[in-house]
Design an enzyme around this catalytic site. Structure first.
Site, short mmCIF file in Angstrom:
data_model
loop_
_atom_site.label_atom_id
_atom_site.label_comp_id
_atom_site.label_asym_id
_atom_site.label_seq_id
_atom_site.Cartn_x
_atom_site.Cartn_y
_atom_site.Cartn_z
N TYR A 63 -7.53 -5.17 2.94
CA TYR A 63 -6.33 -5.66 2.26
C TYR A 63 -5.21 -4.64 2.37
CZ TYR A 63 -7.51 -2.61 -1.71
OH TYR A 63 -7.79 -1.53 -2.50
N CYS A 64 -3.99 -5.16 2.16
CA CYS A 64 -2.78 -4.34 2.18
C CYS A 64 -1.96 -4.73 0.96
CB CYS A 64 -2.02 -4.57 3.49
SG CYS A 64 -1.58 -6.30 3.76
N TYR A 65 -0.67 -4.71 1.05
CA TYR A 65 0.19 -5.08 -0.08
C TYR A 65 0.19 -6.59 -0.31
CZ TYR A 65 2.04 -0.35 0.24
OH TYR A 65 2.16 1.01 0.27
N TYR A 92 -3.22 -6.87 -2.16
CA TYR A 92 -3.48 -6.28 -3.47
C TYR A 92 -2.64 -6.96 -4.55
CZ TYR A 92 -4.46 -2.73 -6.99
OH TYR A 92 -4.88 -2.08 -8.14
#
Length: 106
Positions: A63-65, A92
């Site tokens: 996952y990232c932003y 996230y």
């Protein structure tokens, strides 16, 4: 597509049932401010180590932003032979929003 996009709800089940390696590809400052339990911060050394010695049969949840950069990293690991690679839809921020909604409903 060599990797799968996964919803927050489905990712919770994946974490519970398959115990994937969880990779956070946000910057270190944001990782330190908060991350999914047991998530590892992705840096070049970790990427290199996983490619050379990682268990390619173990699921990866990345996952990232907001779910865009993680798609690129998921494709990267899938290209190196990792079998079950997931990119968290909404990243996230989606995870946190889902957690907030769950606590509001309780």
């Amino acid at each position: 597509m060599k990797y799968k996009k996964i919803s927050v709800t489905d990712s919770e089940k994946l974490i519970r049932d398959a115990r994937p390696m969880i990779l956070d590809c946000r910057d270190l400052k944001d990782y330190k401010a908060g991350h999914l339990e047991d998530a590892l911060h992705v840096h070049e050394g970790l990427k290199e180590s996983l490619i050379k010695r990682g268990d390619k049969q173990r699921s990866l949840l990345i996952y990232c932003y907001y779910g865009h950069a993680s798609e690129h990293l998921a494709e990267f690991f899938a290209d190196f032979g990792f079998k079950d690679v997931y990119s968290l839809e909404g990243g996230y921020s989606g995870w946190k929003e889902n957690r907030k909604d769950a606590s509001d409903a309780a």
